[in-house]
Design a protein around this motif. Structure first.
Motif, PDB file in Angstrom:
ATOM      1  N   SER A  49     -33.702 -11.643 -29.875  1.00 32.99           N
ATOM      2  CA  SER A  49     -34.146 -10.244 -29.867  1.00 32.99           C
ATOM      3  C   SER A  49     -34.951  -9.925 -31.129  1.00 32.99           C
ATOM      4  O   SER A  49     -35.737  -8.984 -31.137  1.00 32.99           O
ATOM      5  CB  SER A  49     -32.952  -9.300 -29.747  1.00 32.99           C
ATOM      6  OG  SER A  49     -32.160  -9.352 -30.920  1.00 32.99           O
ATOM      7  N   VAL A  50     -34.775 -10.722 -32.163  1.00 35.60           N
ATOM      8  CA  VAL A  50     -35.520 -10.534 -33.410  1.00 35.60           C
ATOM      9  C   VAL A  50     -36.825 -11.317 -33.373  1.00 35.60           C
ATOM     10  O   VAL A  50     -37.889 -10.790 -33.693  1.00 35.60           O
ATOM     11  CB  VAL A  50     -34.665 -10.963 -34.628  1.00 35.60           C
ATOM     12  CG1 VAL A  50     -35.453 -10.854 -35.913  1.00 35.60           C
ATOM     13  CG2 VAL A  50     -33.392 -10.155 -34.703  1.00 35.60           C
ATOM     14  N   CYS A  51     -36.745 -12.600 -32.998  1.00 38.30           N
ATOM     15  CA  CYS A  51     -37.941 -13.444 -32.846  1.00 38.30           C
ATOM     16  C   CYS A  51     -37.558 -14.677 -32.028  1.00 38.30           C
ATOM     17  O   CYS A  51     -36.397 -14.896 -31.723  1.00 38.30           O
ATOM     18  CB  CYS A  51     -38.536 -13.831 -34.200  1.00 38.30           C
ATOM     19  SG  CYS A  51     -37.420 -14.685 -35.296  1.00 38.30           S
ATOM     20  N   SER A  52     -38.546 -15.486 -31.694  1.00 36.29           N
ATOM     21  CA  SER A  52     -38.305 -16.628 -30.810  1.00 36.29           C
ATOM     22  C   SER A  52     -37.539 -17.738 -31.523  1.00 36.29           C
ATOM     23  O   SER A  52     -37.462 -17.772 -32.752  1.00 36.29           O
ATOM     24  CB  SER A  52     -39.633 -17.178 -30.288  1.00 36.29           C
ATOM     25  OG  SER A  52     -40.310 -17.856 -31.329  1.00 36.29           O
ATOM     26  N   LEU A  53     -36.987 -18.654 -30.728  1.00 38.33           N
ATOM     27  CA  LEU A  53     -36.267 -19.792 -31.316  1.00 38.33           C
ATOM     28  C   LEU A  53     -37.179 -20.680 -32.148  1.00 38.33           C
ATOM     29  O   LEU A  53     -36.723 -21.334 -33.087  1.00 38.33           O
ATOM     30  CB  LEU A  53     -35.595 -20.619 -30.216  1.00 38.33           C
ATOM     31  CG  LEU A  53     -34.287 -20.071 -29.689  1.00 38.33           C
ATOM     32  CD1 LEU A  53     -33.699 -21.013 -28.647  1.00 38.33           C
ATOM     33  CD2 LEU A  53     -33.289 -19.834 -30.792  1.00 38.33           C
ATOM     34  N   ARG A  54     -38.450 -20.712 -31.814  1.00 36.91           N
ATOM     35  CA  ARG A  54     -39.398 -21.491 -32.630  1.00 36.91           C
ATOM     36  C   ARG A  54     -39.442 -20.952 -34.059  1.00 36.91           C
ATOM     37  O   ARG A  54     -39.574 -21.703 -35.003  1.00 36.91           O
ATOM     38  CB  ARG A  54     -40.786 -21.475 -32.009  1.00 36.91           C
ATOM     39  CG  ARG A  54     -40.885 -22.308 -30.760  1.00 36.91           C
ATOM     40  CD  ARG A  54     -42.297 -22.280 -30.207  1.00 36.91           C
ATOM     41  NE  ARG A  54     -42.384 -23.044 -28.983  1.00 36.91           N
ATOM     42  CZ  ARG A  54     -42.827 -24.292 -28.934  1.00 36.91           C
ATOM     43  NH1 ARG A  54     -43.225 -24.900 -30.013  1.00 36.91           N
ATOM     44  NH2 ARG A  54     -42.863 -24.931 -27.784  1.00 36.91           N
ATOM     45  N   HIS A  55     -39.325 -19.641 -34.205  1.00 36.05           N
ATOM     46  CA  HIS A  55     -39.288 -19.051 -35.546  1.00 36.05           C
ATOM     47  C   HIS A  55     -37.947 -19.324 -36.228  1.00 36.05           C
ATOM     48  O   HIS A  55     -37.901 -19.593 -37.418  1.00 36.05           O
ATOM     49  CB  HIS A  55     -39.554 -17.548 -35.484  1.00 36.05           C
ATOM     50  CG  HIS A  55     -40.949 -17.223 -35.093  1.00 36.05           C
ATOM     51  ND1 HIS A  55     -41.288 -16.918 -33.791  1.00 36.05           N
ATOM     52  CD2 HIS A  55     -42.100 -17.176 -35.801  1.00 36.05           C
ATOM     53  CE1 HIS A  55     -42.579 -16.683 -33.721  1.00 36.05           C
ATOM     54  NE2 HIS A  55     -43.100 -16.842 -34.930  1.00 36.05           N
ATOM     55  N   TRP A  56     -36.860 -19.244 -35.467  1.00 36.83           N
ATOM     56  CA  TRP A  56     -35.537 -19.526 -36.023  1.00 36.83           C
ATOM     57  C   TRP A  56     -35.405 -20.995 -36.415  1.00 36.83           C
ATOM     58  O   TRP A  56     -34.584 -21.349 -37.253  1.00 36.83           O
ATOM     59  CB  TRP A  56     -34.440 -19.136 -35.040  1.00 36.83           C
ATOM     60  CG  TRP A  56     -34.210 -17.670 -35.007  1.00 36.83           C
ATOM     61  CD1 TRP A  56     -34.595 -16.804 -34.026  1.00 36.83           C
ATOM     62  CD2 TRP A  56     -33.571 -16.881 -36.005  1.00 36.83           C
ATOM     63  NE1 TRP A  56     -34.224 -15.524 -34.354  1.00 36.83           N
ATOM     64  CE2 TRP A  56     -33.588 -15.538 -35.564  1.00 36.83           C
ATOM     65  CE3 TRP A  56     -32.972 -17.174 -37.233  1.00 36.83           C
ATOM     66  CZ2 TRP A  56     -33.041 -14.495 -36.310  1.00 36.83           C
ATOM     67  CZ3 TRP A  56     -32.429 -16.130 -37.972  1.00 36.83           C
ATOM     68  CH2 TRP A  56     -32.459 -14.815 -37.512  1.00 36.83           C
ATOM     69  N   ALA A  57     -36.219 -21.850 -35.808  1.00 36.98           N
ATOM     70  CA  ALA A  57     -36.198 -23.264 -36.177  1.00 36.98           C
ATOM     71  C   ALA A  57     -36.520 -23.447 -37.651  1.00 36.98           C
ATOM     72  O   ALA A  57     -35.994 -24.352 -38.305  1.00 36.98           O
ATOM     73  CB  ALA A  57     -37.199 -24.042 -35.325  1.00 36.98           C
TER      74      ALA A  57
END
Length: 147
Positions: A49-57
């Motif tokens: 909900s904050v940003c995509s998993l690519r960013h969380w990577a």
């Protein structure tokens, strides 16, 4: 030659440094896997909900590189690596617990406990282990000339 290099690296890093190096490489690779082939987002709705998993990577990658870099610091200054190693699994555990509480992912509680025990718990335990808690093996006395 490779054995000599491995012994030299082991001596330079010590037990705590080797643990941090292994953790750092693992966390970095785990983060890269989220970029190369992102998994499903089930249970991670709080994060996505904050940003995509690519960013969380990048959280995994940056924390992994900090952890790996801290392996080369002296004992006592390597605490930064242990803190960095704790951040990603703690964030993931919180996301999975939130998914359980909201009712999105009933299996998330088990995944959260897994992250908290096999990641956070092991890292916290390793951070308390002294570098040389086991006394060295005694060497036999060398023969020499009496003074």
């Amino acid at each position: 030659m490779p054995c000599r290099a491995a012994r030299r690296l082991y001596k330079a890093l010590g037990r705590r440094g080797i643990f941090l190096a292994i953790l750092g490489v693992g966390k970095t690779c785990w983060g890269i896997s989220f970029i190369v082939d992102p998994p499903g987002t089930q249970g991670l709705e709080l994060l996505t909900s904050v940003c995509s998993l690519r960013h969380w990577a990048w959280l995994w990658i940056v924390c992994g590189l900090i952890t790996l870099s801290s392996a080369f610091l002296r004992v006592g200054r390597d605490w930064v690596g242990y803190v960095a190693a704790l951040i990603p699994p703690t964030v993931w555990a919180i996301a999975y617990m939130a998914a359980v509480i909201v009712g999105n992912y009933s299996r998330g509680g088990f995944v959260a406990v897994w992250y908290l025990t096999s990641h956070v718990g092991v890292i916290m335990w390793a951070a308390t282990v002294p570098e040389y808690s086991v006394p060295p093996v005694p060497r036999p006395a060398r023969r020499g000339k009496a003074a």
